[in-house]
Design a protein around this motif. Structure first.
Motif, PDB file in Angstrom:
ATOM      1  N   LYS A 182      -3.939   4.323  15.490  1.00 39.73           N
ATOM      2  CA  LYS A 182      -3.436   3.345  14.511  1.00 39.73           C
ATOM      3  C   LYS A 182      -2.502   4.033  13.500  1.00 39.73           C
ATOM      4  O   LYS A 182      -2.419   3.660  12.335  1.00 39.73           O
ATOM      5  N   ARG A 183      -1.832   5.094  13.956  1.00 41.40           N
ATOM      6  CA  ARG A 183      -0.831   5.790  13.140  1.00 41.40           C
ATOM      7  C   ARG A 183       0.507   5.677  13.861  1.00 41.40           C
ATOM      8  O   ARG A 183       0.530   5.488  15.074  1.00 41.40           O
ATOM      9  N   THR A 184       1.594   5.838  13.136  1.00 38.27           N
ATOM     10  CA  THR A 184       2.898   5.603  13.769  1.00 38.27           C
ATOM     11  C   THR A 184       3.718   6.861  14.028  1.00 38.27           C
ATOM     12  O   THR A 184       4.577   6.887  14.909  1.00 38.27           O
ATOM     13  N   LYS A 185       3.501   7.897  13.258  1.00 37.34           N
ATOM     14  CA  LYS A 185       4.444   9.029  13.293  1.00 37.34           C
ATOM     15  C   LYS A 185       4.143   9.992  14.444  1.00 37.34           C
ATOM     16  O   LYS A 185       2.976  10.234  14.774  1.00 37.34           O
ATOM     17  N   VAL A 186       5.206  10.519  15.049  1.00 35.20           N
ATOM     18  CA  VAL A 186       5.024  11.531  16.092  1.00 35.20           C
ATOM     19  C   VAL A 186       5.960  12.700  15.809  1.00 35.20           C
ATOM     20  O   VAL A 186       7.046  12.528  15.251  1.00 35.20           O
TER      21      VAL A 186
ATOM     22  N   LEU B  20      12.113  11.743  21.483  1.00 30.98           N
ATOM     23  CA  LEU B  20      11.403  13.022  21.328  1.00 30.98           C
ATOM     24  C   LEU B  20      12.328  14.196  21.632  1.00 30.98           C
ATOM     25  O   LEU B  20      12.131  15.292  21.138  1.00 30.98           O
ATOM     26  N   SER B  21      13.316  13.955  22.500  1.00 34.55           N
ATOM     27  CA  SER B  21      14.136  15.051  23.017  1.00 34.55           C
ATOM     28  C   SER B  21      15.199  15.475  22.018  1.00 34.55           C
ATOM     29  O   SER B  21      15.717  14.656  21.262  1.00 34.55           O
ATOM     30  N   ALA B  22      15.525  16.762  22.032  1.00 30.24           N
ATOM     31  CA  ALA B  22      16.544  17.258  21.110  1.00 30.24           C
ATOM     32  C   ALA B  22      17.192  18.503  21.690  1.00 30.24           C
ATOM     33  O   ALA B  22      17.440  19.468  20.988  1.00 30.24           O
ATOM     34  N   VAL B  23      17.421  18.477  23.004  1.00 27.22           N
ATOM     35  CA  VAL B  23      17.929  19.689  23.642  1.00 27.22           C
ATOM     36  C   VAL B  23      19.432  19.832  23.477  1.00 27.22           C
ATOM     37  O   VAL B  23      19.947  20.934  23.393  1.00 27.22           O
ATOM     38  N   SER B  24      20.132  18.691  23.431  1.00 33.34           N
ATOM     39  CA  SER B  24      21.577  18.797  23.216  1.00 33.34           C
ATOM     40  C   SER B  24      22.091  17.464  22.695  1.00 33.34           C
ATOM     41  O   SER B  24      21.502  16.414  22.948  1.00 33.34           O
TER      42      SER B  24
ATOM     43  N   VAL C  64       9.925   9.489  14.410  1.00 27.17           N
ATOM     44  CA  VAL C  64       9.848  10.691  15.245  1.00 27.17           C
ATOM     45  C   VAL C  64      10.507  11.837  14.461  1.00 27.17           C
ATOM     46  O   VAL C  64      11.637  11.699  13.996  1.00 27.17           O
ATOM     47  N   TYR C  65       9.798  12.925  14.301  1.00 34.50           N
ATOM     48  CA  TYR C  65      10.277  14.061  13.498  1.00 34.50           C
ATOM     49  C   TYR C  65      10.322  15.305  14.370  1.00 34.50           C
ATOM     50  O   TYR C  65       9.467  15.483  15.238  1.00 34.50           O
TER      51      TYR C  65
ATOM     52  N   VAL D  48       6.274  14.204   5.796  1.00 33.01           N
ATOM     53  CA  VAL D  48       5.400  13.393   6.649  1.00 33.01           C
ATOM     54  C   VAL D  48       3.925  13.583   6.247  1.00 33.01           C
ATOM     55  O   VAL D  48       3.373  14.665   6.467  1.00 33.01           O
ATOM     56  N   PRO D  49       3.286  12.578   5.688  1.00 34.97           N
ATOM     57  CA  PRO D  49       1.848  12.726   5.385  1.00 34.97           C
ATOM     58  C   PRO D  49       1.071  12.939   6.687  1.00 34.97           C
ATOM     59  O   PRO D  49       1.212  12.149   7.626  1.00 34.97           O
TER      60      PRO D  49
END
Ligand SMILES: Cc1ncc(COP(=O)(O)O)c(C=O)c1O
Length: 449
Positions: free
Chosen positions: A131-135, A152-156, A170-171, A206-207
């Motif tokens: 029941k939480r939203t942040k990933v 989620l991806s951040a390769v390029s 998403v962080y 992000v808490p």
């Protein structure tokens, strides 16, 4: 190598008709047949495969046991939407996946079609359960191209440019990369600055009580095979446990024997709350799975995790045969041994070739990081592209990631002789490039990513 003529005709059609969002520019490879670790093109060339279809063909191409399993099942029936009817292959495979994945606790399985949608399922069910939203994910991570996985991806930037907005909440934090560590180590050694960055995120942005899950590749694959230090993983597990955060481990690339264990998590004694599987799980048939603690996959209701063709009995049969082959042929132990052998040879090459800055990974998920200078670690992008091209000319299909990391990922059943031949080719190519024998012209063709 025979001149590529017929192959180019086939590639031309593809170039004209297929979306440009899918094919990466390496070499003009059009495959007519593939067996074991060998690819056969339309012009009669036999090429050693050092990519395994990007870790899809772990047991080798066209394994006879997988072919038989597919044919047998296809003759019985091809598919029925699993939302409406049950077939035994899915339950049988779930039993096997629960057996081989880390964690001796009750589990359930959610099937899907690609590593990307399995990661999407993991985001959805993590939110539903906590029941939480942040990933939280990592810089340079690759989890797939469905919107959740892409977020989620951040390769390029190539995979994100003009495609936003992405999934909210998403962080990304830096991945623990010991070779290119951003923080100067203290006199007493590593100061775990990468772990501090996660703690800083919790203190400033992000808490932690709002975080549903952290998504981790146990070895970060497409950024160039980065292995985190064990201490980082230990601390990460503790942070997750102390704060009710689920740890989701993406084993899509590193799983199914690739690193010399069933799963790379095992190198760290890691028992994730959820494991994401794909790629080699069914030797190329479209199948992926999320294996999670039982209670997590009991926290959502159909059809939230349903796909019409997921867990297809033909794919399940291929997957069951794949697991069987890995065990019967002792591929995990063999991979560990071949990996140690390959690393030893690369370390010898490192002594002779200044271009090699670092050799990383385990089993047959290895990266050879080529640098212009050992101190600055400046990426040797042009040289890497040239080496990859020279290898191709000599009958070895080898790609690279992050511009400068040669990707060593042959099928796990590759023979010692084939590995030796491939490594000899690589060494010759290194020499050719260092001696200026590969023209700049080829840089127009081999772009990589
Ligand atoms: C670690 C990891 N996760 C997920 C994916 C995405 O899998 P798929 O391409 O099947 O969606 C990949 C693909 O390269 C991957 O390497």
């Amino acid at each position: 190598m025979n001149e590529i003529v017929k192959g180019l005709e086939i590639i031309k059609k593809d170039d004209d008709l297929i979306s440009l969002g899918s094919r990466l520019a390496f070499h003009p490879l059009a495959i007519k047949e593939a067996r074991g670790a060998i690819l056969i093109d339309y012009d009669g060339n036999e090429i050693i495969d050092f990519l395994s279809a990007a870790c899809v063909a772990n047991i080798g191409h066209s394994h006879p046991k997988v072919i038989d399993a597919i044919i047998d099942q296809t003759k019985k029936f091809i598919h029925y939407n699993p939302a409406y009817a049950v077939f035994e292959q899915m339950g049988n495979l779930a039993e096997e996946l629960i057996r081989i994945t880390p964690g001796n606790f009750p589990k359930r399985v959610a099937f899907s079609l690609s590593g990307g949608d399995a990661n999407d399922n993991a985001i959805k069910v993590a939110r539903s359960y906590t029941k939480r939203t942040k990933v939280i994910s990592y810089h340079r991570a690759y989890h797939g191209t469905t919107y959740g996985a892409l977020s989620l991806s951040a390769v390029s930037l190539a995979m994100r440019k003009n495609l936003g907005p992405f999934l909210p909440d998403v962080y990304h934090i830096p991945y623990p990369d010991c070779y290119r560590c951003n923080s100067a180590p203290t006199d007493s050694g590593c100061n775990m600055a990468c772990m501090e960055q996660l703690k800083e995120l919790f203190n400033t942005v992000v808490p932690k009580e709002e975080v549903a899950a952290i998504f981790l590749e146990p070895f970060q694959g497409d950024s160039g095979v980065i292995e985190p230090p064990a201490q980082y993983i230990e601390e990460l597990v503790k942070v997750c446990k102390d704060n009710g955060i689920l740890l989701v481990v993406d084993e899509v690339q590193s799983g199914f024997g690739r690193t010399g264990k069933w799963f790379a998590s095992e190198h760290y004694g890691l028992e994730p709350d959820m494991v994401v599987l794909g790629k080699s799980i069914a030797s190329g048939m479209p199948l992926a799975a999320l294996v999670a603690r039982k209670e997590i996959l009991e926290s959502w209701a159909a059809p939230a995790g349903s796909f019409s063709t997921a867990g297809n009995p033909v794919c399940c049969a291929a997957s069951l045969a794949t697991i069987n082959v890995i065990e019967e042929e002792g591929l995990i132990k063999k991979t560990e041994e071949l990996g140690l052998y390959a690393v030893k040879r690369f370390e010898e090459m490192k002594g002779k070739h200044a271009l090699i800055g670092d050799v990383r990974g385990k089993g047959l998920m290895l990266g050879v990081d080529l640098v212009k200078d050992h101190k600055t670690k400046k990426r040797a992008n042009e040289e890497t592209a040239k080496i990859s091209y020279r290898c191709w000319e000599k009958g070895l299909f080898i790609t690279f990631f992050s511009g400068n990391v040669l990707r060593i990922a042959p099928p796990l059943m590759i023979s010692r002789e084939q590995i030796d031949k491939a490594l000899d080719i690589m060494e010759e190519a290194l020499g050719d490039v260092e001696a200026g024998r590969v023209p700049d012209e080829i840089l127009k063709k081999v772009k990589g990513w």
